[in-house]
Design a protein around this motif. Sequence first.
Motif, short mmCIF file in Angstrom:
data_model
loop_
_atom_site.label_atom_id
_atom_site.label_comp_id
_atom_site.label_asym_id
_atom_site.label_seq_id
_atom_site.Cartn_x
_atom_site.Cartn_y
_atom_site.Cartn_z
N LEU A 508 0.88 -1.21 0.01
CA LEU A 508 -0.10 -0.02 0.05
C LEU A 508 0.80 1.37 0.04
CD1 LEU A 508 -2.88 -1.22 2.62
CD2 LEU A 508 -2.78 -0.96 0.21
N VAL A 509 1.84 1.35 0.77
CA VAL A 509 2.83 2.53 0.97
C VAL A 509 3.34 2.63 -0.68
CG1 VAL A 509 4.97 3.36 1.83
CG2 VAL A 509 3.23 2.18 3.39
N GLY A 510 3.51 1.54 -1.25
CA GLY A 510 4.31 1.82 -2.59
C GLY A 510 3.48 2.92 -3.41
N PHE A 511 1.88 3.09 -3.50
CA PHE A 511 1.23 4.03 -3.91
C PHE A 511 1.56 5.28 -3.55
CE2 PHE A 511 -1.16 -0.05 -4.42
CZ PHE A 511 -1.43 -0.16 -5.88
N ALA A 512 1.53 5.49 -2.24
CA ALA A 512 1.92 6.84 -1.51
C ALA A 512 3.31 7.24 -2.15
CB ALA A 512 1.91 6.64 0.11
N GLY A 515 2.92 8.92 -5.23
CA GLY A 515 2.17 9.97 -5.10
C GLY A 515 0.81 9.84 -5.31
N ASP A 516 0.29 8.56 -5.76
CA ASP A 516 -0.96 8.33 -5.94
C ASP A 516 -1.90 8.01 -4.42
OD1 ASP A 516 -3.45 7.29 -6.80
OD2 ASP A 516 -2.72 5.62 -8.00
N TYR A 517 -2.06 9.06 -3.76
CA TYR A 517 -2.58 9.12 -2.67
C TYR A 517 -4.15 8.52 -2.39
CZ TYR A 517 1.62 11.36 -1.01
OH TYR A 517 2.88 11.80 -0.80
#
Length: 604
Positions: A508-512, A515-517
Amino acid sequence: MAKEYIDFETLKYLLYDVHQLEEILQQDRFTDHDAASLDMFLDSVKEFSDRELFPYVKEMDEKPAYYKDGAVVVHEQVGVIMKKGGEMGLISGTFDYDAGGLQMPMMAYTASAFIQDAANNHLPGYVGLTLGAAELIVHFGSKELNDTYVPNMISGDWGGTMCLTEPQAGSSLSDVVTKAVPTNNGHYKISGQKIFISGGDHQYADNFVHLVLARIEGAPAGTKGISLFVVPKKRPDGNGGLVPNDVTTVADFQKLGQRGYCTTHLGFGDAGDCQGWLVGEAHQGLKYMFLMMNGARIAVGRGAAAIATAAYHASLQYAKERPQGRKLTSSGKKDLETGQTLIINHPDVRRMLLQQKVVSEGSLSLVLLASKYYDLKETLQDPSEKEKYALLLELIIPMVKTYPSEMGAQAVSNGLQVLGGYGFCTDFILQQYHRDIRIFPIYEGTTGIQSQDLLGRKLLMENGKALELLTAEVMQTIQEASKYDDLRVYAGKLGEKLKLTQKVISFLVGFAQKGDYERFLSDATPFMEFFGNITMAWVWLDIAIHAKGALITGEKTHSEDFYESKIHAMKFFFKYELPKTIGLAEILMDEEVLTIAGEKELFI
């Protein structure tokens, strides 16, 4: 009605044996308290709740609060709890001596409030909101505000509220438009409306002290421009009396549950004469309010745990008294020659009751743990230790509020099912608990908001330090459990779930990081369910460790059956609840995106 609404023995076991309240009493702040004096306090709260709260819980649902002629009318027991709340320290328990309080540990206060919540969840909010409002004034208000308002609040003569929500701005506090215009007389003119104000008006308080979020004229947009004001229903006239302060009770909401706990719509300044006094500094209102929010969210989790507990005891009593059907024989057939068996002997009924037990008792343990962290962060002298417990508290707070609320509602639903058709009838209390608990996933920030807070803020704060600290606590429990042969397999299971947690968070943190919050947070609620479940497995393993230790050492303060029942409940959680995380992990690590709005609208 059930004859009992809590297991007092379990409450004290969790308070003293599992969470070691007496260690907290070693802190300088609590030197005037000991286990014996706090036991007397809890016993007195239980006796008061038995007499003045529990007998009225159904009646308050059947005769709800209502609006008439510009005021709210509530049940007469509201007057009892306001008066006794002041006398018994149910409002001021955790306050400093200088503020008129008892300097009681939050753990002990939480235990006392849990008893009241379980006895009658419609009543403790009246004193609880008064406590919260007074606490804001004590921490952030001037000496004049403290002297003018706090003594009458902690005595129970005046009520207190927190006014955040507006008709056009629910959870989005950046859209608050209630206005504050400065004057040359040291006060502000307040104008606006607030809705869903718990305990906002009734006939058993001489005055109400509203803590109101408002925007000073010309303040910055968004949450940075919000200030906090004391806005009494009646203001001091300068001669020792009170005069109306242009605060109007517009309506009282009629609700699905908690019908005896009034929820008002308030108008401020309709006649242009509502005066408010700034608390602390301008534009810091939301910061002040949220510094108090940890206590409020512990209270929500506590209330939900209490309703789930009362529902468990009501359905357990019914199952022990209701004969229906017959047990299967070794041939797989029912022996019609024998009499009916009690429904508690049917495996599926036992499964539902055990689910209620692990949710309610586990939730209580989690709430007490949060209260312990609160006490430690407030009283420890070592800066690194203070930071440790402050971070641990911040991380678990969203789960403390959410798990008892969401899973408590499921547990109460199971309790209703235990009663079968009678569960759906107003003759029995389960249907009321089913309605009463439904508000708790909404109170003080909805489940969705708590979930985004957990995943989007708490896991990542301080570069993940809070998560590291919690992981270390869980690992310590796993190591302790591994010392016992019959707990080792459960320690291993929890260890595997820690590895799964790392895998899910990394995904999940990979999306953050990209920048894909929106994608990062789109499944925050399933993550809350996933992470909360694993946290509760840790809580239950810790309970079982203490039970096993008592059985082995022989240092028992409870019966052998009592300890074995806790270990049995832990095993039930690990078999029936913990495996749900496998499916949740599959959801969380699925690449497909289905809930983010796109250019093409597919709700057809």
